[in-house]
Design a protein around this motif. Structure first.
Motif, PDB file in Angstrom:
ATOM      1  N   LEU A 141       0.861  -1.184   0.000  1.00  0.00           N
ATOM      2  CA  LEU A 141       0.000   0.000   0.000  1.00  0.00           C
ATOM      3  C   LEU A 141       0.896   1.232   0.000  1.00  0.00           C
ATOM      4  O   LEU A 141       1.880   1.295   0.749  1.00  0.00           O
ATOM      5  N   GLN A 142       0.550   2.195  -0.844  1.00  0.00           N
ATOM      6  CA  GLN A 142       1.352   3.412  -0.895  1.00  0.00           C
ATOM      7  C   GLN A 142       1.265   4.133   0.441  1.00  0.00           C
ATOM      8  O   GLN A 142       0.194   4.222   1.047  1.00  0.00           O
ATOM      9  N   ALA A 143       2.422   4.662   0.901  1.00  0.00           N
ATOM     10  CA  ALA A 143       2.489   5.099   2.297  1.00  0.00           C
ATOM     11  C   ALA A 143       3.384   6.312   2.498  1.00  0.00           C
ATOM     12  O   ALA A 143       4.180   6.343   3.438  1.00  0.00           O
ATOM     13  N   GLN A 144       3.260   7.336   1.635  1.00  0.00           N
ATOM     14  CA  GLN A 144       4.038   8.549   1.892  1.00  0.00           C
ATOM     15  C   GLN A 144       3.697   9.135   3.254  1.00  0.00           C
ATOM     16  O   GLN A 144       4.567   9.606   3.970  1.00  0.00           O
ATOM     17  N   ALA A 145       2.422   9.153   3.582  1.00  0.00           N
ATOM     18  CA  ALA A 145       1.970   9.589   4.896  1.00  0.00           C
ATOM     19  C   ALA A 145       1.871   8.359   5.801  1.00  0.00           C
ATOM     20  O   ALA A 145       1.682   7.239   5.328  1.00  0.00           O
ATOM     21  N   PRO A 146       1.986   8.535   7.113  1.00  0.00           N
ATOM     22  CA  PRO A 146       2.078   7.372   7.995  1.00  0.00           C
ATOM     23  C   PRO A 146       0.836   6.498   8.072  1.00  0.00           C
ATOM     24  O   PRO A 146       0.946   5.275   8.194  1.00  0.00           O
ATOM     25  N   PHE A 147      -0.363   7.099   7.998  1.00  0.00           N
ATOM     26  CA  PHE A 147      -1.548   6.341   8.388  1.00  0.00           C
ATOM     27  C   PHE A 147      -2.525   5.937   7.290  1.00  0.00           C
ATOM     28  O   PHE A 147      -3.431   5.140   7.548  1.00  0.00           O
ATOM     29  N   PRO A 148      -2.411   6.425   6.049  1.00  0.00           N
ATOM     30  CA  PRO A 148      -3.321   5.934   5.010  1.00  0.00           C
ATOM     31  C   PRO A 148      -3.393   4.416   4.858  1.00  0.00           C
ATOM     32  O   PRO A 148      -4.483   3.893   4.593  1.00  0.00           O
ATOM     33  N   PRO A 208       8.918   4.191  15.981  1.00  0.00           N
ATOM     34  CA  PRO A 208       7.460   4.311  16.053  1.00  0.00           C
ATOM     35  C   PRO A 208       6.797   5.028  14.885  1.00  0.00           C
ATOM     36  O   PRO A 208       5.587   5.219  14.903  1.00  0.00           O
ATOM     37  N   ARG A 209       7.557   5.452  13.872  1.00  0.00           N
ATOM     38  CA  ARG A 209       6.937   6.064  12.704  1.00  0.00           C
ATOM     39  C   ARG A 209       5.868   5.137  12.146  1.00  0.00           C
ATOM     40  O   ARG A 209       6.112   3.946  11.941  1.00  0.00           O
ATOM     41  N   ALA A 210       4.669   5.671  11.932  1.00  0.00           N
ATOM     42  CA  ALA A 210       3.545   4.973  11.306  1.00  0.00           C
ATOM     43  C   ALA A 210       2.902   3.918  12.191  1.00  0.00           C
ATOM     44  O   ALA A 210       2.071   3.147  11.712  1.00  0.00           O
ATOM     45  N   VAL A 211       3.235   3.883  13.466  1.00  0.00           N
ATOM     46  CA  VAL A 211       2.530   2.993  14.393  1.00  0.00           C
ATOM     47  C   VAL A 211       1.302   3.734  14.916  1.00  0.00           C
ATOM     48  O   VAL A 211       1.409   4.843  15.442  1.00  0.00           O
ATOM     49  N   TRP A 212       0.146   3.127  14.758  1.00  0.00           N
ATOM     50  CA  TRP A 212      -1.126   3.756  15.135  1.00  0.00           C
ATOM     51  C   TRP A 212      -1.083   4.227  16.589  1.00  0.00           C
ATOM     52  O   TRP A 212      -0.714   3.481  17.490  1.00  0.00           O
ATOM     53  N   GLY A 213      -1.466   5.478  16.802  1.00  0.00           N
ATOM     54  CA  GLY A 213      -1.508   6.026  18.144  1.00  0.00           C
ATOM     55  C   GLY A 213      -0.178   6.544  18.646  1.00  0.00           C
ATOM     56  O   GLY A 213      -0.096   7.055  19.772  1.00  0.00           O
ATOM     57  N   LYS A 214       0.866   6.440  17.830  1.00  0.00           N
ATOM     58  CA  LYS A 214       2.176   6.925  18.234  1.00  0.00           C
ATOM     59  C   LYS A 214       2.669   7.949  17.220  1.00  0.00           C
ATOM     60  O   LYS A 214       2.147   8.058  16.122  1.00  0.00           O
ATOM     61  N   ALA A 215       3.701   8.685  17.607  1.00  0.00           N
ATOM     62  CA  ALA A 215       4.299   9.663  16.711  1.00  0.00           C
ATOM     63  C   ALA A 215       5.808   9.448  16.722  1.00  0.00           C
ATOM     64  O   ALA A 215       6.366   8.929  17.675  1.00  0.00           O
ATOM     65  N   GLY A 216       6.440   9.841  15.647  1.00  0.00           N
ATOM     66  CA  GLY A 216       7.887   9.698  15.592  1.00  0.00           C
ATOM     67  C   GLY A 216       8.430  10.254  14.305  1.00  0.00           C
ATOM     68  O   GLY A 216       7.762  10.231  13.271  1.00  0.00           O
ATOM     69  N   GLN A 217       9.645  10.766  14.368  1.00  0.00           N
ATOM     70  CA  GLN A 217      10.306  11.234  13.158  1.00  0.00           C
ATOM     71  C   GLN A 217      10.626  10.048  12.255  1.00  0.00           C
ATOM     72  O   GLN A 217      10.723   8.903  12.704  1.00  0.00           O
ATOM     73  N   THR A 218      10.824  10.338  10.982  1.00  0.00           N
ATOM     74  CA  THR A 218      11.239   9.298  10.054  1.00  0.00           C
ATOM     75  C   THR A 218      12.698   8.964  10.331  1.00  0.00           C
ATOM     76  O   THR A 218      13.580   9.822  10.199  1.00  0.00           O
TER      77      THR A 218
END
Length: 356
Positions: free
Chosen positions: A35-42, A166-176
């Motif tokens: 799945l295309q994933a430029q943004a963390p949560f799509p 934690p980048r792209a982990v639901w409910g979490k935030a993190g830098q790339t």
């Protein structure tokens, strides 16, 4: 001859969009070839629109357990794929990434020893994941006169790097932050992956399709010879414009009359990005309203199988912008899908659906 509506229904069936499926998230990610994933949560919303009972914790767990990874692949964009596919697809797409890099950084690269640059980057990352900025700064310490940003970008395009939690982990935030795929997964990339297999998997997820469609999806060129090599194993169809479309003999083609329920597709959904001719799912006029000039791809509303609107979410508020009138029954179905999406994204909160 296969009509546009029949092509639409066949593609939606391959994309798991004619009905929600009882399927593990990992199996769906592999079937869809990522799945295309430029943004963390799509990707979470992409799976929600396709799977029955999908919960975000399932995909978050797969990321944390290193069963799926975020890595630059098709079209030079970040995709979320299974670990196995990350190791197989990256070598196949590397020629495309090298070409992109040469076009953008050819002058810079001409003054560098690329083998030494890559060796430096690998050495720096051996100590643990780093952000792109951190990676560039540390590489620049070993290559005086080279720009840190340039070095980081060269490394990211020439070496398979994964974006780590934690980048792209639901409910979490993190830098790339990046790690080499070998260090993160404990395995080397596939030494000799098959382009033939890549084309067959594309058809299973996006077919029937032309050679140009497969090239638009992958970003690769000269796939005609692959299709010619596979021709005896494929069904060859003709569309309304006389173009040759290829398909797997046993792939589902349910016909133009198959019911297509309303679906709210995720931003950046590959359904809208994986064919040279996208009219099987979206008109040219509507595409201009969905794909912005800065490369963003909005969440969209499928009505009777085709994009007829867009949606945006701000926490527990979802706003729908329809491009054409819909029936009362369709409007009710859109509201029901919107309510289900908000219940998925913002459970236990008061929801507000606007515009429909």
């Amino acid at each position: 001859m296969i009509s546009r509506h029949a092509l639409n229904r066949a593609t939606l069936d391959r994309q798991l969009l004619l009905r929600r499926h009882s399927m593990p998230a990992l199996q769906a990610v592999e079937h869809l070839v990522g799945l295309q994933a430029q943004a963390p949560f799509p990707p979470y919303f992409g799976l929600w629109s396709r799977l029955d009972g999908f919960r975000p914790e399932e995909l978050a767990r797969l990321l944390e357990q290193r069963e799926v990874v975020r890595i630059v692949l098709m079209r030079g964009t970040v995709h979320l794929v299974s670990a196995a596919d990350g190791l197989t697809l990256r070598p196949l797409t590397q020629p495309l990434l090298t070409k992109y890099l040469l076009n953008a950084y050819g002058t810079v690269m001409a003054s560098l020893d690329l083998d030494a640059v890559v060796a430096t980057g690998r050495q720096v990352l051996a100590a643990g994941p780093l952000t792109g900025a951190q990676l560039g700064v540390r590489m620049a310490e070993h290559h005086p006169g080279a720009g840190a940003t340039d070095l980081s970008q060269i490394m990211r395009m020439l070496v398979p790097l994964v974006q780590v939690p934690p980048r792209a982990v639901w409910g979490k935030a993190g830098q790339t932050a990046y790690a080499t795929v070998e260090s993160w997964l404990g395995r080397e990339p596939h030494p000799a992956p098959s382009l033939d297999d890549l084309v067959l998997r594309y058809l299973a997820a996006f077919g029937p399709a032309t050679v140009a469609d497969a090239q638009a999806w992958s970003g690769l060129t000269r796939l005609r010879e692959v299709f010619d090599r596979l021709r005896a194993r494929l069904v060859v169809l003709e569309d309304e414009h006389g173009r040759e479309l290829f398909d797997l003999p046993d792939a589902p083609r349910p016909g133009p009359g198959a019911p297509a329920p309303v679906r709210l597709l995720a931003p950046f959904d590959n359904l809208l990005l994986s064919h040279a001719d996208r009219s099987r799912v979206i008109s040219d006029d509507h595409r201009k309203r969905v794909i912005t000039i800065n490369g963003q791809v909005l969440g969209t509303v499928l009505v009777d199988g085709f994009v007829q609107g867009a949606w945006r979410r701000d926490k527990a508020v979802l706003t729908v912008d329809m491009f054409a009138p819909v029936t009362a029954g369709q409007a009710e179905e859109i509201r029901a899908e919107a309510a289900a999406l908000l219940a998925f994204a913002e459970p236990g909160k008061a929801h507000d659906i606007r515009g429909i």
